[in-house]
Design an enzyme around this catalytic site. Structure first.
Site, PDB file in Angstrom:
ATOM      1  N   ASP A 115     -13.755  -1.223   2.847  1.00  0.00           N
ATOM      2  CA  ASP A 115     -12.809  -1.631   4.033  1.00  0.00           C
ATOM      3  C   ASP A 115     -13.514  -0.987   5.120  1.00  0.00           C
ATOM      4  OD1 ASP A 115     -10.833  -0.927   6.235  1.00  0.00           O
ATOM      5  OD2 ASP A 115      -9.521  -0.346   4.759  1.00  0.00           O
ATOM      6  N   ASP A 125      -6.995   3.294  -3.259  1.00  0.00           N
ATOM      7  CA  ASP A 125      -7.536   3.124  -1.750  1.00  0.00           C
ATOM      8  C   ASP A 125      -8.270   4.656  -1.702  1.00  0.00           C
ATOM      9  OD1 ASP A 125      -8.825   3.529   0.395  1.00  0.00           O
ATOM     10  OD2 ASP A 125      -7.303   1.787   1.377  1.00  0.00           O
ATOM     11  N   LYS A 180      -9.163  -7.004   7.723  1.00  0.00           N
ATOM     12  CA  LYS A 180      -9.030  -6.283   8.349  1.00  0.00           C
ATOM     13  C   LYS A 180      -9.462  -6.676   9.793  1.00  0.00           C
ATOM     14  CE  LYS A 180      -7.078  -2.216   6.775  1.00  0.00           C
ATOM     15  NZ  LYS A 180      -7.399  -0.586   6.388  1.00  0.00           N
ATOM     16  N   GLY A 214      -4.699  -4.044   5.971  1.00  0.00           N
ATOM     17  CA  GLY A 214      -2.920  -4.390   7.312  1.00  0.00           C
ATOM     18  C   GLY A 214      -3.299  -2.637   7.977  1.00  0.00           C
ATOM     19  N   LYS A 219      -2.861   5.694  -2.524  1.00  0.00           N
ATOM     20  CA  LYS A 219      -3.464   5.699  -2.359  1.00  0.00           C
ATOM     21  C   LYS A 219      -3.847   7.152  -2.805  1.00  0.00           C
ATOM     22  CE  LYS A 219      -3.946   3.433   2.218  1.00  0.00           C
ATOM     23  NZ  LYS A 219      -5.217   3.607   2.522  1.00  0.00           N
ATOM     24  N   LYS A 271      -1.228  -0.674  -4.333  1.00  0.00           N
ATOM     25  CA  LYS A 271      -2.310   0.276  -3.797  1.00  0.00           C
ATOM     26  C   LYS A 271      -1.924   1.414  -4.237  1.00  0.00           C
ATOM     27  CE  LYS A 271      -4.705   0.393  -0.074  1.00  0.00           C
ATOM     28  NZ  LYS A 271      -5.291  -0.666   1.184  1.00  0.00           N
ATOM     29  N   GLU A 329     -10.822   0.686  -3.402  1.00  0.00           N
ATOM     30  CA  GLU A 329     -11.365   0.604  -1.830  1.00  0.00           C
ATOM     31  C   GLU A 329     -12.407   1.640  -1.088  1.00  0.00           C
ATOM     32  OE1 GLU A 329      -7.918  -0.984   0.065  1.00  0.00           O
ATOM     33  OE2 GLU A 329      -8.301  -0.955   1.785  1.00  0.00           O
ATOM     34  N   SER A 359       0.727  -1.124   0.146  1.00  0.00           N
ATOM     35  CA  SER A 359      -0.379  -0.081  -0.136  1.00  0.00           C
ATOM     36  C   SER A 359       1.222   1.136   0.065  1.00  0.00           C
ATOM     37  CB  SER A 359      -0.842  -0.008   1.204  1.00  0.00           C
ATOM     38  OG  SER A 359      -1.687   1.365   1.259  1.00  0.00           O
TER      39      SER A 359
HETATM   40  O1  OSB Z   1      -6.796   1.841   4.532  1.00  0.00           O
HETATM   41  O2  OSB Z   1      -6.045   0.258   4.084  1.00  0.00           O
HETATM   42  C1  OSB Z   1      -6.304   1.244   4.522  1.00  0.00           C
HETATM   43  C2  OSB Z   1      -3.054   1.882   6.907  1.00  0.00           C
HETATM   44  C3  OSB Z   1      -3.749   2.085   8.235  1.00  0.00           C
HETATM   45  C4  OSB Z   1      -4.728   2.919   8.144  1.00  0.00           C
HETATM   46  C5  OSB Z   1      -5.540   2.338   7.220  1.00  0.00           C
HETATM   47  C6  OSB Z   1      -5.107   1.735   5.459  1.00  0.00           C
HETATM   48  C7  OSB Z   1      -3.151   1.158   6.095  1.00  0.00           C
HETATM   49  C8  OSB Z   1      -2.958   0.830   4.837  1.00  0.00           C
HETATM   50  C9  OSB Z   1      -1.662   0.637   4.960  1.00  0.00           C
HETATM   51  O3  OSB Z   1      -3.918   1.068   4.147  1.00  0.00           O
HETATM   52  C10 OSB Z   1      -1.802  -1.117   4.558  1.00  0.00           C
HETATM   53  C11 OSB Z   1      -0.173  -1.606   5.056  1.00  0.00           C
HETATM   54  O4  OSB Z   1       0.031  -2.330   6.563  1.00  0.00           O
HETATM   55  O5  OSB Z   1       0.213  -2.451   5.056  1.00  0.00           O
HETATM   56 MG    MG Z   2      -8.766   1.164   3.188  1.00  0.00          MG
END
Ligand code: OSB
Ligand code: MG
Length: 377
Positions: free
Chosen positions: A247, A197, A271, A299, A172, A170, A222, A144
């Site tokens: 999510d 995402d 999660k 994650g 953001k 992925k 996402e 991510s």
């Molecule tokens: O939206 O998936 C998410 C981290 C913190 C809060 C929300 C998200 C995330 C990540 C990181 O995308 C995913 C990871 O731990 O590798």
């Molecule tokens: Mg997410």
């Protein structure tokens, strides 16, 4: 499938909770903010047969969900841990029922349950993966990638992860940093497996803009809308060719069932923290599998504790898409376990030792601890 063989009961003598501050190798920016230090709560369950470890995946501020470090700390010490200690001897599968009267606070509940699970399975010499129903010994590893200073910096960052061997990217996105960022990554790397995402940064009024992403053949988008926008997500899904993955909205197996029924989720990010624990995460997996909805393991910048647990969860049969289970080094120069997860040929191994299959690096744990308390019964 439900847990095939439940764990034996454990006797709980106490819980130790710590707040850790662990530096990140680089800032992690999402639509809701930037983290440079991971603030996380580590849970140690004390039993006569040894310790069990868990992790409460809240962040410092209530930006991703309503929970945050100090809310989890307070509710865990004031209500949740005492309720478990009052039960004294219980099977890990009973923890969720003991905590059920307390509304919400799923991440706090998940971290406590995980510590009890680890203690129980260690005592039995059983691996967490085997217990959950894992069918793979390694899981494909995606990464991510946070929002960078500009699209060129994003391309640099993504290129580095692809060179390391991550099998899926992925990125953001947020308003103003969506179409151009996605285009830059597509232009630079061609047909790589790519997702975006949004972490709830849009509204249904942005449907036309989000439909512009359709031309990039993304695996999914996402959580474009708010946590409680199930009906709007369904409406948006009808206007996009890109599959909508949820999510934040999926807070339980029931929420997953409802989202699927509404047509709000073509894919689900699982999660354990967000749904109240790994056992509820297995139930989310089960309802999605029954409905033909693919899932993948998300994650929360986990330490070696939660990362080991996520690798085990991601090895269940319904996890047919690569998750955000990356190597520890994606976030940390120094982790709190003696053998942090590594990337091997694009995969992360599912631990096979007793319980979570990790050993705590006590020196690192102490070095990162900023607050610590012991609750004994
Ligand atoms: O939206 O998936 C998410 C981290 C913190 C809060 C929300 C998200 C995330 C990540 C990181 O995308 C995913 C990871 O731990 O590798
Ligand atoms: Mg997410």
């Amino acid at each position: 499938m439900p847990i095939a063989r439940p764990a034996a009961s454990v006797t709980l003598d106490g819980f130790e909770l710590r707040v850790l501050h662990i530096p990140l190798v680089s800032p992690f920016t999402t639509s809701f903010g930037t983290e440079t230090v991971r603030e996380v709560i580590v849970v140690r369950a004390l039993t006569p047969d040894g310790d069990g470890w868990g992790e409460i995946v809240t962040q410092a501020a209530p930006l991703y969900s309503s929970e945050y470090t100090q809310s989890a700390w307070d509710v865990a010490l004031r209500f949740l841990a005492p309720a478990i200690l009052d039960a004294r001897t219980l099977a890990p599968e009973q923890v969720a029922g003991v905590l059920e009267p307390f509304v919400g606070h799923r991440m706090a509940k998940a971290g406590l349950e995980l510590a009890v699970l680890d203690a129980a399975l260690r005592a039995e010499g059983r691996a967490f993966g085997e217990y959950l129903g894992a069918v793979r010994d390694a899981v494909p590893s995606g990464v991510s990638v946070g929002i960078q200073a500009d699209p060129a910096a994003l391309v640099d960052r993504v290129g580095g992860y692809l060179d390391e061997g991550y099998v899926r990217i992925k990125i953001k996105i947020k308003p103003g940093r969506d179409v151009a960022d996605t285009a830059a990554v597509r232009d630079a790397f061609g047909a790589i497996p790519l997702r975006v995402d949004a972490n709830s940064a849009y509204t249904l009024a942005d449907a036309e803009l989000l439909a512009e992403l359709d031309r990039f053949d993304l695996l999914l988008i996402e959580q474009p809308l708010q946590e409680d926008d199930l009906v709007d997500h369904a409406a948006l899904a009808r206007r996009l060719r890109t599959p909508v993955c949820l999510d934040e909205s999926i807070v339980s197996a029931k929420a997953a069932t409802d989202a699927i029924a509404l047509g709000a989720a073509a894919v689900v990010n699982v999660k354990a923290g967000r749904v109240g624990g790994y056992l509820e995460a297995v139930r989310v997996h089960d309802v999605c599998r029954d409905a033909g909805i693919p899932v993948w393991c998300g994650g929360m910048l986990e330490t070696g504790i939660g990362r080991a647990a996520n690798a085990a969860l991601a090895a269940l049969p319904g996890f047919t898409l690569p998750g955000d289970v990356s190597a520890s080094s994606r976030f940390y120069a120094r982790d709190i376990v003696t053998e942090p997860a590594v990337l091997e040929d694009g995969h992360v191994r599912v631990p096979t030792g007793p319980g979570l299959g990790i050993e705590i690096d006590q020196v690192a744990l102490d070095d990162f601890t900023v607050e610590r308390t012991l609750l004994r019964r």
